[in-house]
Motif scaffolding. Structure first.
Motif, short mmCIF file in Angstrom:
data_model
loop_
_atom_site.label_atom_id
_atom_site.label_comp_id
_atom_site.label_asym_id
_atom_site.label_seq_id
_atom_site.Cartn_x
_atom_site.Cartn_y
_atom_site.Cartn_z
N VAL A 164 -4.85 -21.15 -33.35
CA VAL A 164 -5.90 -20.35 -34.23
C VAL A 164 -7.02 -21.54 -34.23
O VAL A 164 -6.68 -22.56 -34.38
N ILE A 178 -10.97 -12.49 -36.09
CA ILE A 178 -10.91 -12.02 -37.53
C ILE A 178 -11.99 -12.53 -38.33
O ILE A 178 -12.16 -13.68 -38.20
N ARG A 183 -0.65 -16.71 -31.53
CA ARG A 183 -1.52 -17.64 -30.58
C ARG A 183 -2.20 -18.70 -31.60
O ARG A 183 -2.33 -18.62 -32.77
N THR A 191 -8.64 -12.81 -29.82
CA THR A 191 -8.74 -11.91 -31.13
C THR A 191 -9.35 -12.64 -32.10
O THR A 191 -9.59 -14.01 -32.56
N ALA A 216 -3.18 -14.28 -38.36
CA ALA A 216 -3.15 -15.02 -37.37
C ALA A 216 -1.99 -15.31 -36.98
O ALA A 216 -1.56 -15.65 -35.85
N PRO A 268 -11.83 -6.22 -33.29
CA PRO A 268 -11.81 -7.30 -34.19
C PRO A 268 -11.83 -6.79 -35.67
O PRO A 268 -12.27 -5.65 -35.86
N ALA A 294 -12.01 -20.72 -28.05
CA ALA A 294 -11.15 -19.73 -28.24
C ALA A 294 -11.24 -18.70 -27.11
O ALA A 294 -10.26 -17.94 -26.90
N ILE A 346 -5.95 -4.65 -34.59
CA ILE A 346 -5.99 -5.67 -33.88
C ILE A 346 -5.34 -5.54 -32.51
O ILE A 346 -5.61 -5.87 -31.23
N ASP A 389 -6.53 -12.19 -24.44
CA ASP A 389 -5.65 -12.56 -25.54
C ASP A 389 -6.71 -13.01 -26.88
O ASP A 389 -5.91 -13.19 -27.85
N ILE A 399 0.18 -13.06 -35.22
CA ILE A 399 -0.56 -12.83 -33.74
C ILE A 399 0.25 -13.77 -32.65
O ILE A 399 0.37 -13.72 -31.73
N PRO A 426 -0.39 -21.45 -35.37
CA PRO A 426 -0.21 -20.43 -36.34
C PRO A 426 1.25 -20.71 -36.90
O PRO A 426 2.12 -20.32 -36.41
N THR A 429 -6.70 -17.03 -31.30
CA THR A 429 -7.22 -16.22 -32.12
C THR A 429 -8.46 -16.95 -33.05
O THR A 429 -8.18 -18.14 -33.54
#
Ligand SMILES: Nc1ncnc2c1ncn2[C@@H]1O[C@H](COP(=O)(O)OP(=O)(O)OP(=O)(O)O)[C@@H](O)[C@H]1O
Ligand SMILES: [Mg+2]
Length: 343
Positions: free
Chosen positions: A65, A172, A63, A170, A58, A39, A118, A34, A168, A61, A11, A124
């Motif tokens: 990706v 998108i 984390r 997430t 992302a 989502p 993921a 988020i 954790d 966030i 990220p 993410t």
């Protein structure tokens, strides 16, 4: 390192990313959803910054990706994983140097795909243009988003038939509106599990800032380009509204050609017509293209102060109406002053 990690992106803040008030506002809203555990789905016409914004979110966030691009040919196993080939194990025994003994065995090899990676590690997921995949391929997402459980196909091995999604994790999503070619209707149940934010074309400041950042042309020349593209969009006479990509294409071409949009520059006019007519019509119909080129011609002339102004407020299908020209303005002024004298 595990094989599956090769598909993971770091990220990182995007270079050239422009954060105007408009962008910040959408970013903050999306991040608040988020943070609340939902989502986010960015939906909107082409060129409204969905993919770029998803990557920006992302990076916030922080984390790793995982990115998936929706595809008509996708099946669930493309998302989850499958038995991809064999693993060959070869044992070479040289205990007695003159004798070479080899032993081979082949094991079917399960490879986790990006969605599983993921969910397992709490990364993410950016699922770009997810409605380009067939709805049945996306069914796997229903339990992931709701129950935070992922059903695993037999064959993957392991004791449990499901994977607990890491807290954790997430997601998108981005998508184009349903009327776009090659797009499926998203399932109601899936849409109901995410918060959809409808994006429209950028506001003036953002469109200008993005074009400036991408082409690095002077502000004044960039403004001329953005005004032309926005004028064409607002005319509502195109099959597809021109996007910020049109601004970027014109600006970058000007830059490499070392040109400026000066009055004498017919190449600028030609460039705007080529780029904007191709961007805004699907079938390349001559009538459509002709109409767009005519509007572009008027808009370029207006921006460069060499011609007519047009009424862009009419509905699609109307012919372009020239409501005022420099000459007609002059004429009007003369008439007005004459009227003043006679009264
Ligand atoms: N905030 C931003 N800062 C800098 N450049 C941006 C920003 N947002 C969008 N862009 C640029 O604008 C163009 C269109 O953006 P993007 O590809 O994200 O749109 P999109 O909505 O995903 O379009 P499509 O539906 O066609 O995939 C790209 O060239 C992108 O780099
Ligand atoms: Mg995109």
């Amino acid at each position: 390192m595990i094989d599956e990690m090769t598909t993971v992106l770091e990220p990182r803040p995007l270079s050239d990313f422009v954060e105007t008030k408009y962008v910040k506002d959408i970013t903050n809203r999306a991040l608040s959803y988020i943070k609340a555990g939902f989502p986010v789905h960015l939906r909107g016409p082409s060129g409204t910054g969905k993919t770029t914004l998803a990557m920006h979110l992302a990076s916030k966030i922080e984390r790793p990706v995982v990115m998936i691009h929706g595809d008509e040919e996708f099946s669930t196993s493309d998302l989850v994983g499958g038995e991809h080939g064999y693993r060959i194990r070869k044992v070479v025994d040289r205990f007695i140097s003159s004798v070479l003994k080899t032993e081979e065995d082949m094991v079917k090899r399960w490879v986790d795909n990006r969605l599983t990676v993921a969910c397992k590690y709490g990364f993410t997921l950016i699922y770009d243009e997810f409605t380009r995949s067939r709805p049945e391929a996306n069914n796997i997402l229903l339990s992931i988003l709701q129950e935070k459980m992922m059903d695993l196909p037999v064959g993957r091995g392991g004791e449990e038939p499901y994977l607990k999604v890491d807290p954790d994790f997430t997601a998108i999503f981005t998508s184009n509106p349903e009327e776009y070619a090659g797009v499926h209707r998203s399932q109601d149940a899936l849409r109901d599990r995410m918060i959809t934010m409808d994006l429209d074309h950028f506001d003036y400041d953002t469109e200008l800032a993005v074009t400036l950042a991408k082409a690095k042309l002077s502000r004044q020349n960039t403004q001329i380009i953005v005004n032309i593209v926005r004028g064409l969009r607002e005319s509502e006479k195109c099959e597809f509204a021109p996007t910020v990509r049109g601004c970027i294409m014109i600006a970058k071409t000007l830059k490499v050609q070392k040109l400026t949009p000066s009055k004498s520059n017919s190449r600028f006019m030609q460039m705007c017509q080529d780029i904007l007519a191709s961007e805004t019509s699907r079938v390349g119909s001559k009538t459509n293209q002709g109409r767009v080129k005519e509007i572009v011609r008027e808009l370029v002339a207006k921006e460069l102060g060499i011609g007519k102004t047009i009424d862009v407020g009419k509905k699609a299908g109307d012919s372009v109406t020239v409501i005022e020209t420099i000459d007609s303005k002059k004429e009007k002024k003369e008439n007005e002053s004459l009227a003043g004298v006679s009264s």
